[in-house]
Design an enzyme around this catalytic site. Structure first.
Site, PDB file in Angstrom:
ATOM      1  N   ARG A  70      51.233  20.948 105.215  1.00 41.65           N
ATOM      2  CA  ARG A  70      50.018  21.334 104.478  1.00 41.65           C
ATOM      3  C   ARG A  70      49.863  22.848 104.550  1.00 41.65           C
ATOM      4  O   ARG A  70      49.465  23.500 103.598  1.00 41.65           O
ATOM      5  CB  ARG A  70      48.780  20.612 105.041  1.00 41.65           C
ATOM      6  CG  ARG A  70      47.510  21.064 104.371  1.00 41.65           C
ATOM      7  CD  ARG A  70      46.267  20.161 104.558  1.00 41.65           C
ATOM      8  NE  ARG A  70      46.286  19.271 105.683  1.00 41.65           N
ATOM      9  CZ  ARG A  70      46.052  19.631 106.961  1.00 41.65           C
ATOM     10  NH1 ARG A  70      45.795  20.894 107.266  1.00 41.65           N
ATOM     11  NH2 ARG A  70      46.096  18.743 107.932  1.00 41.65           N
ATOM     12  N   ASP A  74      41.280  32.887  83.814  1.00 39.60           N
ATOM     13  CA  ASP A  74      42.109  31.691  83.661  1.00 39.60           C
ATOM     14  C   ASP A  74      43.192  32.062  82.656  1.00 39.60           C
ATOM     15  O   ASP A  74      42.928  32.195  81.458  1.00 39.60           O
ATOM     16  CB  ASP A  74      41.244  30.531  83.161  1.00 39.60           C
ATOM     17  CG  ASP A  74      42.026  29.219  83.045  1.00 39.60           C
ATOM     18  OD1 ASP A  74      43.265  29.280  82.867  1.00 39.60           O
ATOM     19  OD2 ASP A  74      41.401  28.152  83.120  1.00 39.60           O
ATOM     20  N   LYS A  91      50.665  23.396  82.560  1.00 43.63           N
ATOM     21  CA  LYS A  91      50.859  23.705  81.144  1.00 43.63           C
ATOM     22  C   LYS A  91      52.129  24.550  80.950  1.00 43.63           C
ATOM     23  O   LYS A  91      53.204  24.080  81.220  1.00 43.63           O
ATOM     24  CB  LYS A  91      49.603  24.366  80.593  1.00 43.63           C
ATOM     25  CG  LYS A  91      48.279  23.698  81.053  1.00 43.63           C
ATOM     26  CD  LYS A  91      48.063  22.314  80.502  1.00 43.63           C
ATOM     27  CE  LYS A  91      46.923  21.553  81.147  1.00 43.63           C
ATOM     28  NZ  LYS A  91      45.652  22.248  81.213  1.00 43.63           N
ATOM     29  N   TYR A 107      37.107  26.135  79.709  1.00 45.02           N
ATOM     30  CA  TYR A 107      37.786  24.843  79.864  1.00 45.02           C
ATOM     31  C   TYR A 107      36.769  23.805  80.372  1.00 45.02           C
ATOM     32  O   TYR A 107      36.046  24.075  81.345  1.00 45.02           O
ATOM     33  CB  TYR A 107      38.948  25.004  80.857  1.00 45.02           C
ATOM     34  CG  TYR A 107      39.630  23.698  81.164  1.00 45.02           C
ATOM     35  CD1 TYR A 107      40.423  23.056  80.213  1.00 45.02           C
ATOM     36  CD2 TYR A 107      39.482  23.095  82.403  1.00 45.02           C
ATOM     37  CE1 TYR A 107      41.034  21.857  80.493  1.00 45.02           C
ATOM     38  CE2 TYR A 107      40.100  21.889  82.692  1.00 45.02           C
ATOM     39  CZ  TYR A 107      40.872  21.281  81.735  1.00 45.02           C
ATOM     40  OH  TYR A 107      41.472  20.074  82.019  1.00 45.02           O
TER      41      TYR A 107
HETATM   42  C1  LIG Z   1      44.400  22.121  81.964  1.00 39.61           C
HETATM   43  C2  LIG Z   1      43.583  23.325  82.226  1.00 39.61           C
HETATM   44  C3  LIG Z   1      42.920  23.513  83.449  1.00 39.61           C
HETATM   45  C4  LIG Z   1      42.920  22.472  84.536  1.00 39.61           C
HETATM   46  O1  LIG Z   1      44.180  22.309  85.083  1.00 39.61           O
HETATM   47  P1  LIG Z   1      44.744  20.899  85.676  1.00 39.61           P
HETATM   48  O2  LIG Z   1      46.109  21.270  86.077  1.00 39.61           O
HETATM   49  O3  LIG Z   1      44.672  19.904  84.562  1.00 39.61           O
HETATM   50  O4  LIG Z   1      43.844  20.527  86.799  1.00 39.61           O
HETATM   51  C5  LIG Z   1      42.217  24.684  83.615  1.00 39.61           C
HETATM   52  N1  LIG Z   1      42.144  25.627  82.652  1.00 39.61           N
HETATM   53  C6  LIG Z   1      42.754  25.478  81.460  1.00 39.61           C
HETATM   54  C7  LIG Z   1      42.634  26.545  80.425  1.00 39.61           C
HETATM   55  C8  LIG Z   1      43.498  24.330  81.197  1.00 39.61           C
HETATM   56  O5  LIG Z   1      44.097  24.177  80.020  1.00 39.61           O
END
Ligand SMILES: *Cc1c(COP(=O)(O)O)cnc(C)c1O
Length: 382
Positions: A54, A178, A203, A106
């Site tokens: 961890r 982000d 992503k 988001y």
């Molecule tokens: C998908 C997404 C998240 C969240 O991420 P997860 O990996 O699904 O928890 C946060 N910000 C944006 C812009 C996203 O597309």
């Protein structure tokens, strides 16, 4: 000619070499998947390097080193999902602190603040961050974090990161970006003045729709120390197999992003000329309100495109009619995806300030040939 020093290497080269020396025992060129929960210690209280997984894992560390290098940050930390990264970052705040969110943040970020952390006394405000005056007015004395997303999801709005950082810093708040949609290949928020970058690694960074993971990057030493403590103390860590896959994704990030941008540009151009399309949202189109800022702060305009059609029923019909574009949530993978945000990804924000038009369709343009994708959309539009 001598090889340049490591930190002078270019993006594509660092993606393949940062944190990724050949393995010592056999010289494997890939970082091994250290599938272990614990490490044998040569003496009591004197672990070789790691004591428990961890707290640390070599595969995870290689990914973190590579990502920190690509974002131009001192330190990166990986988490079990993008939201786990965000939740851990928000745990650096205290009850009574406020977070300022953009008006199409988001949905999961909004839900985390509005429906989870509000119970712990963490407050939030929402503002249109494309308007610097509105941003300045919305910052209160308790505002600790200004949360920027650019391009936004799903309207692809562009926020000027440098301008936000200047306003936030003058008011004593940190700026988080982000960077999921742009990736560090297209945009490096730390170089633009932001303090922290968060990612859904799920992503584009991983890029193959085969894992869920998140990350935080920063050059603020004190914050990095606190986050490293929380990564272990809260424990939302990713497994070594996912870290390996994400690291493999990083190696091709540059070539993938170039192709995503090329495909999205072609698709956006096609949609802009189509009689059944009411409006196209793509920052690469000259009429997009954020085009000039995007051209300044991004290397290219990204792989996401959204567009509006005449009615909600028509949007649903089109999203259910494509063959190459799979009807699915998520984005950033090699395969193209289509969705209707209002009843799908954004259902959780219905009735909130984040509501999106029901006639909107969102595309994640993958790496198929752009002409095949355009033919698929032409057929679906009818
Ligand atoms: C998908 C997404 C998240 C969240 O991420 P997860 O990996 O699904 O928890 C946060 N910000 C944006 C812009 C996203 O597309």
């Amino acid at each position: 000619m001598a090889t340049p020093p490591r930190d002078a290497l270019r993006f594509e080269t660092r993606a393949i070499h940062a944190g990724q020396e050949p393995e010592e025992l056999y010289g494997a060129v890939n970082v091994p998947i250290y599938q272990t929960s614990t490490y044998a210690q040569p003496a009591v209280g004197r672990p070789k390097r790691y004591d428990y997984a961890r707290g640390g894992n070599p595969t995870r560390e290689a990914f973190q080193t590579a990502l920190a290098s690509l974002e131009g940050g001192a330190r990166a930390l990986a988490f079990a999902s993008g939201l786990a990264a965000e939740a851990t970052l928000l745990l650096t705040l205290r009850p009574g602190d406020r977070v300022l969110l953009p008006d199409d943040v988001y949905g999961g970020t909004y839900r985390l603040l509005a429906r989870v952390l509000s119970a712990w006394g963490l407050e939030h405000d929402v503002v249109d961050m494309t308007d610097p005056d509105a941003l300045r007015d919305a910052i209160r004395p308790e505002t600790r974090l200004v949360w920027v997303e650019t391009p936004t999801n799903p309207l692809l709005k562009i926020v000027d990161v440098a301008a936000c950082a200047e306003i936030a810093h003058a008011a004593g708040a940190r700026v988080v970006v982000d960077n999921t949609f742009a990736t560090p290949y297209l945009q490096r928020p730390l170089e633009l003045g932001a303090d922290v970058v968060v990612h859904s690694v799920t992503k584009y960074l991983a890029g193959h729709s085969d894992l869920v993971m998140g990350a935080i990057v920063t050059s603020d030493e004190e914050l990095a120390e606190r986050l490293a403590f929380l990564q272990n103390a809260v424990g939302a860590v990713p497994g070594p197999m996912d870290c390996y896959l994400a690291l493999r994704g990083l190696k091709t990030l540059a070539v993938r992003m170039r192709a995503h941008c090329e495909g999205a540009r072609a698709v956006a151009g096609f949609l802009a000329d189509h009689p059944k399309v009411a409006r196209v949202h793509y920052p690469g189109l000259p009429h997009h309100p954020g085009h000039a800022v995007a051209a300044r702060q991004m290397a290219d305009f990204g792989g996401m495109v959204s567009f509006e059609v005449a009615s909600e029923a028509e949007a649903i019909r089109i999203a259910e009619s494509t063959e190459l574009f799979f009807l699915a949530e998520s984005l950033g993978g090699v395969e193209s995806l289509i969705e209707v945000p209002a009843p799908m990804t954004h259902a959780s924000v219905a009735g909130s300030p984040l509501e999106v038009p029901p006639t909107l369709i969102r595309l994640s343009v993958g790496l198929e040939h752009p002409e095949d994708l355009i033919a698929d959309l032409a057929r679906a539009l009818g």
